[in-house]
Design a protein around this motif. Structure first.
Motif, PDB file in Angstrom:
ATOM      1  N   GLY A 196       0.776  -1.238   0.000  1.00 40.15           N
ATOM      2  CA  GLY A 196       0.000   0.000   0.000  1.00 40.15           C
ATOM      3  C   GLY A 196       0.801   1.278   0.000  1.00 40.15           C
ATOM      4  O   GLY A 196       0.216   2.366   0.150  1.00 40.15           O
ATOM      5  N   ILE A 197       2.114   1.221  -0.152  1.00 40.20           N
ATOM      6  CA  ILE A 197       2.890   2.459  -0.164  1.00 40.20           C
ATOM      7  C   ILE A 197       2.583   3.248  -1.431  1.00 40.20           C
ATOM      8  O   ILE A 197       2.132   2.706  -2.441  1.00 40.20           O
ATOM      9  N   ALA A 198       2.856   4.556  -1.369  1.00 43.86           N
ATOM     10  CA  ALA A 198       2.478   5.437  -2.478  1.00 43.86           C
ATOM     11  C   ALA A 198       3.438   5.335  -3.658  1.00 43.86           C
ATOM     12  O   ALA A 198       3.040   5.574  -4.803  1.00 43.86           O
ATOM     13  N   VAL A 199       4.705   5.024  -3.386  1.00 45.49           N
ATOM     14  CA  VAL A 199       5.671   4.918  -4.488  1.00 45.49           C
ATOM     15  C   VAL A 199       5.463   3.583  -5.200  1.00 45.49           C
ATOM     16  O   VAL A 199       5.246   2.550  -4.564  1.00 45.49           O
ATOM     17  N   LYS A 200       5.567   3.611  -6.513  1.00 43.29           N
ATOM     18  CA  LYS A 200       5.190   2.445  -7.310  1.00 43.29           C
ATOM     19  C   LYS A 200       6.369   1.742  -7.971  1.00 43.29           C
ATOM     20  O   LYS A 200       6.199   0.649  -8.518  1.00 43.29           O
ATOM     21  N   THR A 201       7.532   2.351  -7.977  1.00 40.18           N
ATOM     22  CA  THR A 201       8.703   1.746  -8.620  1.00 40.18           C
ATOM     23  C   THR A 201       9.932   1.978  -7.740  1.00 40.18           C
ATOM     24  O   THR A 201       9.943   2.877  -6.889  1.00 40.18           O
ATOM     25  N   PHE A 229       4.961  11.963   3.698  1.00 41.99           N
ATOM     26  CA  PHE A 229       5.038  12.095   2.245  1.00 41.99           C
ATOM     27  C   PHE A 229       4.252  11.001   1.537  1.00 41.99           C
ATOM     28  O   PHE A 229       3.623  11.252   0.500  1.00 41.99           O
ATOM     29  N   ASN A 230       4.265   9.795   2.059  1.00 46.36           N
ATOM     30  CA  ASN A 230       3.431   8.740   1.477  1.00 46.36           C
ATOM     31  C   ASN A 230       1.963   9.125   1.548  1.00 46.36           C
ATOM     32  O   ASN A 230       1.210   8.926   0.581  1.00 46.36           O
ATOM     33  N   ASN A 231       1.540   9.669   2.687  1.00 46.24           N
ATOM     34  CA  ASN A 231       0.138  10.078   2.849  1.00 46.24           C
ATOM     35  C   ASN A 231      -0.226  11.189   1.872  1.00 46.24           C
ATOM     36  O   ASN A 231      -1.313  11.176   1.269  1.00 46.24           O
ATOM     37  N   ARG A 232       0.677  12.154   1.699  1.00 46.54           N
ATOM     38  CA  ARG A 232       0.392  13.251   0.781  1.00 46.54           C
ATOM     39  C   ARG A 232       0.310  12.753  -0.665  1.00 46.54           C
ATOM     40  O   ARG A 232      -0.582  13.149  -1.419  1.00 46.54           O
ATOM     41  N   LEU A 233       1.255  11.907  -1.039  1.00 37.64           N
ATOM     42  CA  LEU A 233       1.237  11.369  -2.398  1.00 37.64           C
ATOM     43  C   LEU A 233      -0.027  10.554  -2.653  1.00 37.64           C
ATOM     44  O   LEU A 233      -0.614  10.604  -3.746  1.00 37.64           O
ATOM     45  N   ARG A 234      -0.459   9.846  -1.653  1.00 34.44           N
ATOM     46  CA  ARG A 234      -1.622   8.963  -1.801  1.00 34.44           C
ATOM     47  C   ARG A 234      -2.892   9.755  -2.077  1.00 34.44           C
ATOM     48  O   ARG A 234      -3.767   9.306  -2.839  1.00 34.44           O
ATOM     49  N   ILE A 235      -3.027  10.940  -1.481  1.00 36.19           N
ATOM     50  CA  ILE A 235      -4.251  11.735  -1.661  1.00 36.19           C
ATOM     51  C   ILE A 235      -4.080  12.863  -2.681  1.00 36.19           C
ATOM     52  O   ILE A 235      -4.992  13.674  -2.880  1.00 36.19           O
ATOM     53  N   GLY A 236      -2.904  12.931  -3.318  1.00 33.53           N
ATOM     54  CA  GLY A 236      -2.675  13.957  -4.332  1.00 33.53           C
ATOM     55  C   GLY A 236      -2.352  15.318  -3.775  1.00 33.53           C
ATOM     56  O   GLY A 236      -2.452  16.327  -4.483  1.00 33.53           O
ATOM     57  N   MET A 237      -1.921  15.366  -2.525  1.00 39.56           N
ATOM     58  CA  MET A 237      -1.570  16.636  -1.881  1.00 39.56           C
ATOM     59  C   MET A 237      -0.117  16.978  -2.231  1.00 39.56           C
ATOM     60  O   MET A 237       0.744  16.102  -2.230  1.00 39.56           O
ATOM     61  N   PRO A 238       0.185  18.240  -2.572  1.00 32.47           N
ATOM     62  CA  PRO A 238       1.575  18.604  -2.860  1.00 32.47           C
ATOM     63  C   PRO A 238       2.506  18.236  -1.703  1.00 32.47           C
ATOM     64  O   PRO A 238       2.133  18.366  -0.534  1.00 32.47           O
ATOM     65  N   MET A 239       3.711  17.813  -2.022  1.00 29.48           N
ATOM     66  CA  MET A 239       4.643  17.395  -0.983  1.00 29.48           C
ATOM     67  C   MET A 239       5.153  18.579  -0.175  1.00 29.48           C
ATOM     68  O   MET A 239       5.441  18.467   1.008  1.00 29.48           O
ATOM     69  N   GLN A 240       5.305  19.743  -0.832  1.00 32.85           N
ATOM     70  CA  GLN A 240       5.695  20.977  -0.152  1.00 32.85           C
ATOM     71  C   GLN A 240       6.910  20.772   0.767  1.00 32.85           C
ATOM     72  O   GLN A 240       6.864  21.035   1.969  1.00 32.85           O
ATOM     73  N   THR A 241       8.013  20.334   0.163  1.00 29.73           N
ATOM     74  CA  THR A 241       9.225  20.093   0.928  1.00 29.73           C
ATOM     75  C   THR A 241      10.334  21.039   0.475  1.00 29.73           C
ATOM     76  O   THR A 241      10.670  21.101  -0.717  1.00 29.73           O
ATOM     77  N   LEU A 289      16.455   4.652   2.657  1.00 28.96           N
ATOM     78  CA  LEU A 289      15.880   3.756   1.651  1.00 28.96           C
ATOM     79  C   LEU A 289      14.810   2.867   2.277  1.00 28.96           C
ATOM     80  O   LEU A 289      13.716   2.698   1.713  1.00 28.96           O
ATOM     81  N   ILE A 290      15.124   2.329   3.450  1.00 24.50           N
ATOM     82  CA  ILE A 290      14.148   1.478   4.137  1.00 24.50           C
ATOM     83  C   ILE A 290      12.932   2.294   4.566  1.00 24.50           C
ATOM     84  O   ILE A 290      11.780   1.860   4.423  1.00 24.50           O
ATOM     85  N   ALA A 291      13.165   3.485   5.100  1.00 25.67           N
ATOM     86  CA  ALA A 291      12.053   4.326   5.554  1.00 25.67           C
ATOM     87  C   ALA A 291      11.111   4.676   4.402  1.00 25.67           C
ATOM     88  O   ALA A 291       9.886   4.730   4.586  1.00 25.67           O
ATOM     89  N   ALA A 292      11.672   4.903   3.220  1.00 25.86           N
ATOM     90  CA  ALA A 292      10.836   5.282   2.076  1.00 25.86           C
ATOM     91  C   ALA A 292       9.833   4.197   1.723  1.00 25.86           C
ATOM     92  O   ALA A 292       8.714   4.498   1.281  1.00 25.86           O
ATOM     93  N   VAL A 293      10.206   2.940   1.917  1.00 23.78           N
ATOM     94  CA  VAL A 293       9.319   1.833   1.530  1.00 23.78           C
ATOM     95  C   VAL A 293       8.657   1.162   2.731  1.00 23.78           C
ATOM     96  O   VAL A 293       7.811   0.279   2.561  1.00 23.78           O
ATOM     97  N   GLN A 294       9.032   1.595   3.922  1.00 29.17           N
ATOM     98  CA  GLN A 294       8.402   1.088   5.139  1.00 29.17           C
ATOM     99  C   GLN A 294       8.029   2.268   6.038  1.00 29.17           C
ATOM    100  O   GLN A 294       8.587   2.443   7.121  1.00 29.17           O
ATOM    101  N   PRO A 295       7.098   3.119   5.588  1.00 26.72           N
ATOM    102  CA  PRO A 295       6.716   4.278   6.395  1.00 26.72           C
ATOM    103  C   PRO A 295       6.024   3.835   7.682  1.00 26.72           C
ATOM    104  O   PRO A 295       5.482   2.734   7.776  1.00 26.72           O
ATOM    105  N   ALA A 296       6.054   4.712   8.663  1.00 22.98           N
ATOM    106  CA  ALA A 296       5.346   4.436   9.915  1.00 22.98           C
ATOM    107  C   ALA A 296       3.844   4.379   9.651  1.00 22.98           C
ATOM    108  O   ALA A 296       3.333   4.952   8.688  1.00 22.98           O
ATOM    109  N   SER A 297       3.139   3.675  10.517  1.00 22.18           N
ATOM    110  CA  SER A 297       1.679   3.647  10.441  1.00 22.18           C
ATOM    111  C   SER A 297       1.167   4.930  11.085  1.00 22.18           C
ATOM    112  O   SER A 297       1.110   5.052  12.304  1.00 22.18           O
TER     113      SER A 297
END
Length: 331
Positions: A196-201, A229-241, A289-297
């Protein structure tokens, strides 16, 4: 006559014993050097006699025939390894052969730091001690082609770590090792991705990991930052970083990020463009790298620095604004 042969035999034996004693003494005596340290480079395919001659030509002060005779007598002459060696004061013929047989090359090291850009990597390569600058003058595009990745942009593609190399090694060879190291680390992280993470590749994961790397002040916050960032990407919200905006500004960034900078459109301005930027913005380490694909709940959509390296996370804009007032404006 018999007495003559006996005396001759005794003299020959004494000479042989004396020669043997001298040879044993010589093997344990430090070799004189023409300079404080002698650099010895042995090319692949060099014969044992050639090794002895090269050692003398490089600054080991001894008879090359004597050195070659020792190599042959030891029975290890064919085990000598090509490479770059440093001969230091106090090195005996015995120790020299051991060094060459074991392949104890003179190594240097370069450290590529987590969060560095590729520009910083190239600058570090240019300063590295005894590293052959084969990439100097090459464009990033040409360099990536030389590494076997034509058309791939270099940012974030190299794993931050400490790499050792022999004196005279090519900087391209060091980069190739860092490139392959990132390939392996990214593949390993992607294989461990949460559902269910937002990144696809894997490439998207690398981009996100680079942002997490730049946004993290305290290591324990990485997974939570990734969740935002996963949550923002999932709902289409700008990352604003901010780090992506700064990266997109390039040399125009003077250390201060202003409101007009956030309103200036670039491919990396994640305030004005939704989704991930087109490339990574830095080299992420293993933890990012791990955090990007294993975000906190987490349902958090915002975070703000507390000023001590840690971040405060909020799931609503009202809560975030209160946190900004508290930690940034001192209200």
């Amino acid at each position: 006559m018999r007495r003559f042969f006996f005396v001759s035999f005794v003299l020959a034996a004494l000479v042989a014993l004396g020669a043997g004693a001298w040879a044993l003494w010589w093997l344990h005596q430090p070799l004189p050097l023409a300079s404080p340290t002698v650099d010895l480079s042995i090319e692949p395919g060099t014969t044992p006699r050639g090794v002895a001659q090269t050692a003398v030509e490089s600054g080991v002060v001894t008879n090359p025939d004597l050195l070659y005779a020792w190599f042959r007598f030891s029975g290890q002459d064919r085990q000598i390894k090509a490479g770059s060696y440093e001969i230091e004061p106090g090195t005996t013929p015995r120790a020299l052969l051991q060094k060459l047989v074991r392949g104890e090359e003179a190594l240097r090291a370069i450290t590529m730091v987590e969060g560095w850009t590729f520009r910083q990597v190239r600058e570090a390569l240019g300063r590295a001690d005894q590293l052959k600058p084969d990439s100097r003058g090459m464009s990033n595009e040409a360099l990536m082609a030389a590494l076997g990745r034509p058309g791939v942009l270099p940012e974030g593609r190299f794993f931050p770590d400490t790499y050792t190399y022999a004196k005279g090694s090519s900087d391209i060879a060091v980069l190739r090792r860092a490139l392959h190291a990132m390939d392996k680390r990214l593949d390993a992280a992607w294989a461990q991705r949460a559902p269910g993470i937002a990144v696809k590749t894997p490439d998207e994961a690398l981009i996100l990991a680079s942002i997490v790397e730049k946004e993290t002040g305290r290591p324990s916050d990485r997974a939570e930052i990734s969740a935002v960032f996963n949550n923002r990407l999932r709902i289409g919200m700008p990352m604003q970083t901010d780090p992506t905006v700064i990266y997109g500004m390039g040399d125009a960034f003077d250390g201060n990020l202003r409101r007009r900078d956030l309103q200036t459109d670039t491919p990396f301005n994640t305030y004005m463009r939704s989704g991930l930027p087109p490339t990574p913005i830095a080299m992420p380490g293993k933890a990012s790298l791990i955090a990007a694909v294993q975000p906190a709940s987490s349902k958090a959509l915002y975070f703000v620095s507390r000023g001590d390296g840690s971040s405060h996370f909020s799931s609503s804009l009202d809560e975030h604004n209160r946190a900004v007032d508290k930690y940034q404006r001192g209200k």
